[in-house]
Design an enzyme around this catalytic site. Structure first.
Site, PDB file in Angstrom:
ATOM      1  N   ILE A  13     -89.002-121.173 121.191  1.00 52.42           N
ATOM      2  CA  ILE A  13     -88.288-119.899 121.328  1.00 52.42           C
ATOM      3  C   ILE A  13     -89.211-118.723 121.061  1.00 52.42           C
ATOM      4  O   ILE A  13     -89.236-117.749 121.810  1.00 52.42           O
ATOM      5  CB  ILE A  13     -87.080-119.844 120.357  1.00 52.42           C
ATOM      6  CG1 ILE A  13     -86.101-120.968 120.683  1.00 52.42           C
ATOM      7  CG2 ILE A  13     -86.396-118.473 120.436  1.00 52.42           C
ATOM      8  CD1 ILE A  13     -85.557-120.951 122.098  1.00 52.42           C
ATOM      9  N   LYS A 204     -73.281-118.464 116.826  1.00 57.01           N
ATOM     10  CA  LYS A 204     -74.248-119.393 117.417  1.00 57.01           C
ATOM     11  C   LYS A 204     -73.967-120.824 116.994  1.00 57.01           C
ATOM     12  O   LYS A 204     -74.021-121.752 117.817  1.00 57.01           O
ATOM     13  CB  LYS A 204     -75.672-118.999 117.017  1.00 57.01           C
ATOM     14  CG  LYS A 204     -76.747-119.971 117.539  1.00 57.01           C
ATOM     15  CD  LYS A 204     -76.695-120.077 119.070  1.00 57.01           C
ATOM     16  CE  LYS A 204     -77.599-121.200 119.588  1.00 57.01           C
ATOM     17  NZ  LYS A 204     -79.017-120.967 119.333  1.00 57.01           N
ATOM     18  N   CYS A 258     -80.662-127.879 118.357  1.00 58.56           N
ATOM     19  CA  CYS A 258     -79.413-127.134 118.111  1.00 58.56           C
ATOM     20  C   CYS A 258     -78.194-128.042 117.967  1.00 58.56           C
ATOM     21  O   CYS A 258     -77.613-128.133 116.895  1.00 58.56           O
ATOM     22  CB  CYS A 258     -79.174-126.130 119.241  1.00 58.56           C
ATOM     23  SG  CYS A 258     -80.212-124.668 119.152  1.00 58.56           S
TER      24      CYS A 258
END
Length: 423
Positions: A13, A204, A258
Site C-alpha cells: 500500500i 474499514k 485484510c
C-alpha cells in the site's frame, strides 16, 4: 499541491501511494526499515508485484519526485502505511504502527498533518498514535493534525481503485479531516467522505468483516454440497440473480492482509458480542484442513496410499505475488500432516518462498497422484491439461477456475470443491 509528503512503510500500500503522489507533482520521501526494499526503489526495481507500478515508479524516480531511505525526513505530511498483523493468540499486533509513529516524532513540526492508512482496530489513533505524537511537545489538533484514511484497494487493481474508489477520512477534529481530504484530492476522483477517526477505523474493519462473514456462509454451503446433492457454485450463481442478494464464493480458506485478519480486531474488542464474526472466522480458518481432508478422500477413493500432491498456487488470490496469510500454506501443512508429499508451484512468486516450492510446473506435476488448484491465476485457467504428465490423472479445483470439460476430455478425473458431482 505544494506540500511535501513522507510515507512510512513501502509495501503493497505504501509504495503505490507514494508513487501516486509523486506522479502528481508532490515531493515524496519513502521510508522503510528494510534496506533491501529501499535499495530496490532507489534502483527502480520492484520488490512487490502490482500492475502498472514499474512504469509509475520509473517516472517518479526519474522526475525527482520520489526518494527513499531507512529514516524519515521533515515534511508537511506524514503517512503511516505499515502492517497491522495479528499475534498467534489472534490479538492485534500494533507494534509496527507504534514504532512507525515514534520514528517520525523527531521530524514533526508545527502545522504538520499525520495520517494513518494502515487498517487497524477502532481507537488505534487515540490509544497508540496520539500518545507517541504527544512526545513532540506540540498540541494535538491545533499544532499538529491527525487523521485516519484507510486504503480501500485490491491487489492487482491498486492504481485504478486509488483513483476511483470513494475514500473515508476520519480526523481527530474537523480541521484534521479537511486537511486530509484536501491532500487526497490530489489524485482521488471518488467521493471523499469525512467523519471522526474512530468511525473511519471501524468502517474499514466492517467492510472486510462483511466479506469474511459472507465467505463463511458460502464455505458452509460448500461443505453441505454432497448432503444437498448440488453444485454450490451453480446454486450461488442463480441466487445472485436476485437483485438484493450477493453471496460470495467458497474456497480453500481466506487469506490476505485484510479479510483474514481484520475480523479478529472486532472479536478482540467485542468479546461475546461478536459471536457471528467469531464463528465466521473459525469457519474460514477450518477450510484448509477441510481441503486437505477432501484431497485425502479423493486419493482413498482411487485406492492411492500416500502419494504426491502437486499444489498449484501459493498466493492468497489470483494474479498477485502476495502470500500474506495465504490459506495455501496451511493446506500444505495439513497435507503433510496426513503423510502426503507436496510440491508447490506459483508462476507469480519468482523466488522460492516456501519449502515445497519449485519454479517448474513440470517438476511440480511430474509423477503427481493428484493436482490441487488453490489459487485462480490466469496461468492456471488457461493451462492445457494435455501438457500435464502426472502419474494419476486426477485434479481437484478449489476455486472453480479450470475448464472442466477440457480437463475431462484430456482424461482427468475432475473434482470441484462444493460439487456433489464429485461423488
Amino acid at each position: 499541491m505544494t506540500k511535501t509528503v513522507c510515507v512510512v512503510g513501502l509495501g503493497y500500500i505504501g509504495l503505490p501511494t507514494a508513487v501516486m503522489f509523486a506522479n502528481h507533482g508532490v515531493k515524496v520521501h519513502g521510508v522503510d526499515v528494510n534496506p533491501a526494499a529501499v535499495r530496490s526503489i532507489q534502483e527502480k526495481k520492484l520488490h512487490i508485484e502490482e500492475t502498472g507500478l514499474q512504469e509509475r515508479l520509473n517516472q517518479a524516480v526519474d522526475e525527482g519526485f520520489l526518494t527513499a531511505s531507512t529514516t524519515p525526513v521533515e515534511a508537511d505530511v506524514f503517512i503511516v502505511a505499515v502492517p497491522s498483523p495479528i499475534n498467534p493468540d489472534k490479538t492485534a499486533n500494533l507494534e509496527y504502527v507504534r514504532q512507525a509513529t515514534a520514528s517520525i516524532v523527531p521530524f514533526v513540526k508545527k502545522g504538520n498533518l499525520v495520517i494513518l492508512e494502515s487498517t487497524v482496530p477502532p481507537k488505534t489513533v487515540e490509544r497508540i498514535m496520539i500518545p507517541e505524537l504527544v512526545k513532540t511537545g506540540l498540541e494535538i489538533g491545533t499544532d499538529i493534525y491527525v487523521a485516519h484514511s484507510p486504503e480501500r484497494v485490491i491487489p492487482g487493481r491498486i492504481f485504478e481503485e486509488l483513483v476511483n474508489n470513494d475514500r473515508i477520512v476520519g480526523g481527530i477534529n474537523k480541521k484534521s479531516a479537511e486537511l486530509t481530504k484536501e491532500l487526497y484530492e490530489t489524485f482521488v476522483k471518488g467521493t471523499i467522505h469525512l467523519t471522526d477517526a474512530t468511525t473511519a477505523e471501524l468502517v474499514k474493519v466492517m467492510e472486510n468483516t462483511y466479506r469474511d462473514v459472507n465467505i463463511a456462509f458460502a464455505n458452509e454451503l460448500a461443505k453441505m454440497a454432497e448432503v444437498l446433492d448440488v453444485n454450490i457454485w451453480e446454486a450461488i450463481k442463480f441466487a445472485n440473480f436476485h437483485p438484493r442478494v450477493n453471496v460470495h464464493f467458497p474456497g480453500p480458506g481466506v487469506g490476505g492482509h485484510c479479510i483474514a485478519v481484520d475480523p479478529w480486531f472486532l472479536v478482540e474488542l467485542g468479546g461475546e458480542k461478536a459471536q457471528i464474526i467469531h464463528m465466521s472466522r473459525n469457519t474460514n480458518d477450518s477450510m484448509p484442513a477441510f481441503t486437505a481432508q477432501k484431497t485425502q478422500s479423493i486419493l482413498n477413493r482411487n485406492k492411492i496410499a500416500g502419494g504426491k500432491v502437486a499444489v498449484l498456487g501459493l498466493a492468497f488470490k489470483g494474479n498477485v505475488d502476495d502470500m500474506r496469510e495465504s490459506p495455501s500454506v496451511e493446506v500444505i501443512e495439513q497435507l503433510q500432516h496426513l503423510g502426503l508429499e507436496v510440491v508447490s508451484y506459483d508462476p507469480h512468486i519468482k523466488e522460492n518462498k516456501h519449502e515445497t516450492q519449485t519454479q517448474s510446473l513440470e517438476e511440480a506435476t511430474k509423477e503427481a497422484n493428484i493436482i490441487v488448484v488453490l489459487t485462480d491465476h490466469n496461468e492456471f485457467k488457461t493451462l492445457n491439461p494435455l501438457t500435464i504428465s502426472a502419474e494419476n490423472k486426477i485434479v481437484f479445483d478449489t476455486k472453480n477456475c479450470l475448464n472442466r470439460e477440457a480437463w475431462q476430455e484430456a482424461g482427468f478425473q475432475f473434482h470441484l470443491l462444493g460439487d456433489a458431482k464429485n461423488k
